[in-house]
Motif scaffolding. Structure first.
Motif, PDB file in Angstrom:
ATOM      1  N   UNK A 124      51.258  43.771  40.599  1.00 31.87           N
ATOM      2  CA  UNK A 124      51.920  43.057  40.230  1.00 31.87           C
ATOM      3  C   UNK A 124      51.456  42.526  38.811  1.00 31.87           C
ATOM      4  N   UNK A 125      50.107  42.623  38.768  1.00 29.08           N
ATOM      5  CA  UNK A 125      49.296  42.302  37.585  1.00 29.08           C
ATOM      6  C   UNK A 125      49.950  43.287  36.447  1.00 29.08           C
ATOM      7  N   UNK A 128      53.862  42.260  35.759  1.00 31.18           N
ATOM      8  CA  UNK A 128      53.054  41.127  34.900  1.00 31.18           C
ATOM      9  C   UNK A 128      53.198  41.495  33.036  1.00 31.18           C
ATOM     10  N   UNK A 129      52.402  42.293  33.302  1.00 31.38           N
ATOM     11  CA  UNK A 129      51.823  42.819  31.684  1.00 31.38           C
ATOM     12  C   UNK A 129      53.090  43.205  31.253  1.00 31.38           C
ATOM     13  N   UNK A 142      42.937  43.818  28.514  1.00 32.41           N
ATOM     14  CA  UNK A 142      42.896  42.738  28.933  1.00 32.41           C
ATOM     15  C   UNK A 142      43.917  42.155  29.881  1.00 32.41           C
ATOM     16  N   UNK A 143      44.578  42.369  30.399  1.00 34.29           N
ATOM     17  CA  UNK A 143      44.994  42.217  32.212  1.00 34.29           C
ATOM     18  C   UNK A 143      43.631  43.028  32.942  1.00 34.29           C
ATOM     19  N   UNK A 146      39.255  42.573  32.953  1.00 37.23           N
ATOM     20  CA  UNK A 146      38.661  41.769  32.695  1.00 37.23           C
ATOM     21  C   UNK A 146      38.167  41.251  34.355  1.00 37.23           C
ATOM     22  N   UNK A 147      39.600  40.978  35.039  1.00 39.88           N
ATOM     23  CA  UNK A 147      39.770  41.182  36.599  1.00 39.88           C
ATOM     24  C   UNK A 147      39.258  41.818  37.509  1.00 39.88           C
ATOM     25  N   UNK A 223      34.989  33.278  36.720  1.00 39.20           N
ATOM     26  CA  UNK A 223      36.514  32.544  35.969  1.00 39.20           C
ATOM     27  C   UNK A 223      36.974  32.351  36.422  1.00 39.20           C
ATOM     28  N   UNK A 224      38.117  31.379  36.977  1.00 43.13           N
ATOM     29  CA  UNK A 224      39.391  31.355  37.172  1.00 43.13           C
ATOM     30  C   UNK A 224      39.242  31.961  39.131  1.00 43.13           C
ATOM     31  N   UNK A 225      37.983  32.069  39.816  1.00 43.38           N
ATOM     32  CA  UNK A 225      38.252  32.280  41.013  1.00 43.38           C
ATOM     33  C   UNK A 225      37.898  30.858  42.019  1.00 43.38           C
ATOM     34  N   UNK A 226      39.035  30.903  42.666  1.00 41.46           N
ATOM     35  CA  UNK A 226      38.366  29.791  43.567  1.00 41.46           C
ATOM     36  C   UNK A 226      36.988  29.863  44.547  1.00 41.46           C
TER      37      UNK A 226
ATOM     38  N   UNK B  89      58.682  35.985  38.535  1.00 40.98           N
ATOM     39  CA  UNK B  89      58.029  36.947  39.705  1.00 40.98           C
ATOM     40  C   UNK B  89      58.171  36.132  40.999  1.00 40.98           C
ATOM     41  N   UNK B  93      52.553  36.252  40.094  1.00 40.08           N
ATOM     42  CA  UNK B  93      51.932  37.133  39.159  1.00 40.08           C
ATOM     43  C   UNK B  93      51.677  35.929  37.799  1.00 40.08           C
ATOM     44  N   UNK B  96      45.043  35.873  36.265  1.00 41.25           N
ATOM     45  CA  UNK B  96      44.137  34.692  37.150  1.00 41.25           C
ATOM     46  C   UNK B  96      42.701  34.282  36.259  1.00 41.25           C
ATOM     47  N   UNK B  97      42.308  35.145  35.705  1.00 40.50           N
ATOM     48  CA  UNK B  97      41.569  35.070  34.651  1.00 40.50           C
ATOM     49  C   UNK B  97      41.720  34.062  33.547  1.00 40.50           C
ATOM     50  N   UNK B 139      42.977  26.997  35.830  1.00 43.57           N
ATOM     51  CA  UNK B 139      43.459  27.987  36.304  1.00 43.57           C
ATOM     52  C   UNK B 139      44.495  28.243  37.151  1.00 43.57           C
ATOM     53  N   UNK B 141      44.217  29.376  40.216  1.00 46.69           N
ATOM     54  CA  UNK B 141      43.669  28.794  41.010  1.00 46.69           C
ATOM     55  C   UNK B 141      44.112  27.488  41.520  1.00 46.69           C
TER      56      UNK B 141
END
Lengths: 227, 248
Positions: A124-125, A128-129, A142-143, A146-147, A223-226, B89, B93, B96-97, B139, B141
């Motif tokens: 899905x990432x 989406x990109x 870019x997507x 980094x993850x 960052x961006x992670x619960x 979607x 999607x 997340x970063x 973010x 989340x």
């Protein structure tokens, strides 16, 4: 356990050998680790990218490379490059030979870590990109990467720390790194137990410093992670 | 605006689209309904080439793609066709970063090469439009499902597409969050955006659609205005589907 005289002698040897061993670490072990890890990572990244490109000649080439370097012992690889190659006219300095072998070896292992990290990012990432008009390489850079970096940090940290210790194998091709230095001093002082403990202590310190930087990086890429 | 002619797509032994033809006018909202497995999502994904059709013609905006068995499109051709569409979607999607505003800036900066300042301005005004201006620096989340999906809508609009595609945009949401997303979509429909929506929300379809497309078994069974399809149809397959849906 010992008499006073023996204890004093051991303390004397340990304190006298402290700086020579530390210097060997700073002069060879640390540079060898940092250079080969950096080069190995770059190699690993391009190897992983080639593997997921789907372009058959590249895929086969990189699979062959990983197969060879994961399937043979590091020590044997060192001997082939340093002791073997001169017979066909290629003579390398001990340090250069160590850099080449460790880089190729690390590159092979780390490429699998990076490839797995890239594959762990959901389809899905990518979609989406693509849906916002990105090309495959833009989406990767870019997507997905980094993850993927976040996923790959713990195993890469492992691999980095094992590299610090693997550099002791360079002693076998006459690089006077930390372990080799310890060996030399042990041979003339007849105190192998204490000297090798001292050597182990240095490796422990170096690894600990590296683990600290790994933890810092994990926070940064988390960052961006619960939590 | 959109014309699809005789489109075929199969996954292995399973033929999902069996000659789909339809057309959607500029500024209209088309809602595709039908039982699961009827090919509606696949059809939508063919419109932005996330799925490559096996055979058929798709015209979108000023570009026409004619696909036959041997067609191999270059990445540049796919990207330039796809850039005319924005997609929302089912599972959002979001990246997340990146923060909400960065999610909406990404396509503008990387694909359209806008300056970061311009992209941020546009992103903030789009977030305003979906009611999330005050969540710009959060973010994904940290956002609820409904909020994430609204960011997803802003992200899709940011690249100024000719057509917005929605793939079951409310199916993954908790029931109480569905309304906020549908409201944003209704507003967009009223503004005269061209939209193609795959959904099971019959109420939304009835209120917001200009055109209902009923698919079953990989073909378009019936299409028309909401009134024609929902109230006046005589097609037995459409009736059977509508009865099943209304039983819920």
């Amino acid at each position: 356990m010992f008499g006073e005289e023996r204890t004093e002698r051991i303390i004397g040897i340990l304190s006298e050998s402290f700086f020579p061993i530390l210097m060997a670490g700073l002069q060879y072990t640390i540079p060898l680790t940092l250079i080969t890890f950096t080069l190995g990572l770059i190699l690993a990244f391009f190897t992983a990218a080639a593997r997921i490109s789907g372009f058959m000649p590249l895929v086969l080439l990189t699979r062959f490379y990983v197969w060879i370097f994961r399937g043979t012992p590091l020590l044997v690889q060192l001997f082939i490059i340093f002791y073997g190659l001169p017979s066909v006219g290629v003579t390398l300095s001990p340090f250069a030979a160590a850099v080449i072998v460790f880089t190729l070896n690390k590159g092979a292992y780390s490429s699998e870590i990076i490839r797995a990290a890239i594959l762990s990012i959901s389809k899905g990432q990518w979609e989406a990109a693509y849906s916002i008009g990105m090309t495959k390489s833009q989406a990767l850079k870019r997507i997905v990467l980094p993850q993927a970096v976040r996923v790959s940090l713990p195993p890469l940290g492992n691999s980095f720390i094992s590299l610090v210790k693997d550099t002791s194998l360079a002693a076998t091709i006459t690089v006077t790194e930390l372990f080799q230095k310890g060996q030399q001093i042990a041979a003339v002082t007849y105190e192998p137990l204490w000297l090798y403990i001292e050597v182990a202590f240095f490796y422990l310190i170096f690894s600990t410093v590296l683990s600290y930087f790994q933890a810092r990086l994990e926070i940064r890429y988390g960052r961006g992670i619960a939590k | 605006m959109i014309t699809i002619d005789n489109l075929y797509k199969r996954f292995g032994a399973l033929e999902v689209l069996k000659g789909v033809s339809l057309s959607i006018e500029k500024g209209k909202t088309a809602v595709i309904i039908g039982p699961s497995g009827s090919g509606k999502t696949t059809l939508l994904r063919c419109l932005n080439l996330l799925e490559m059709p096996d055979k058929g013609t798709i015209s979108l905006g000023n570009k026409t793609l004619n696909v036959t068995a041997g067609t191999r499109l270059k990445q540049a051709e796919i990207v330039s066709f796809r850039k005319q569409t924005g997609m929302v979607f089912q599972s959002y999607n979001l990246f997340p970063h990146l923060t909400a505003v960065e999610n909406v800036m990404e396509g503008q900066v990387i694909v359209l090469k806008r300056s970061k300042d311009d992209a941020r301005k546009k992103a903030l005004s789009l977030l305003e439009k979906v009611g999330l201006r005050d969540r710009a620096d959060m973010y994904p989340f940290q956002l609820s499902g409904g909020q994430q999906q609204r960011v997803g809508i802003a992200r899709a609009m940011a690249i100024d597409p000719e057509v917005l595609l929605f793939d079951e945009p409310t199916s993954a949401l908790d029931p109480e969050l569905v309304g906020e997303v549908l409201k944003v979509m209704k507003d967009l429909a009223n503004e005269g955006r061209t939209m193609v929506v795959v959904t099971h929300e019959m109420k939304f379809a009835n209120e917001a659609a200009d055109q209902i497309i009923f698919m079953d078994g990989g073909v378009v069974v019936e299409q028309g205005t909401p009134n024609e399809v929902f109230n006046a149809t005589r097609n037995p397959r459409t009736l059977q589907f509508l009865n099943k849906v209304s039983e819920r």
